[in-house]
Design a protein around this motif. Sequence first.
Motif: not given
Length: 106
Positions: A17-19, A30-32, A67-68
């Motif tokens: 789940e992006p910060y 964000g959305a999982a 990219s995380v």
Amino acid sequence: MSPRSIAFLMRHQVTVEPYLGDTSTGPRYGAAAPLRCFLDAQIRMVRSPAGEQVTSSSTVYAEPSTSVPTGSRVTLPDGQVTTVIWCKDRDGGGLPTPDHVEIALE
């Protein structure tokens, strides 16, 4: 020479789940989304983006295009939820090495 693919190593799947930033009620994500990866559950000391020495409980290795953002929430295969300390590209600079992204988790 093209970079070597590490797709054959992607034996695990985590959920990311992006910060997206902080709000008045706390962090916003964000959305999982699923991420195929290689998960190394090994405790080690790493440096945070702020330069602090912190303990990482595990490391995720993913394809080069991954990219995380730092601070993202990650759910491991066993259900444990953790946070991204940092995400770094590991590029061999044209050498015949497996290019990848290394993601350190709290």
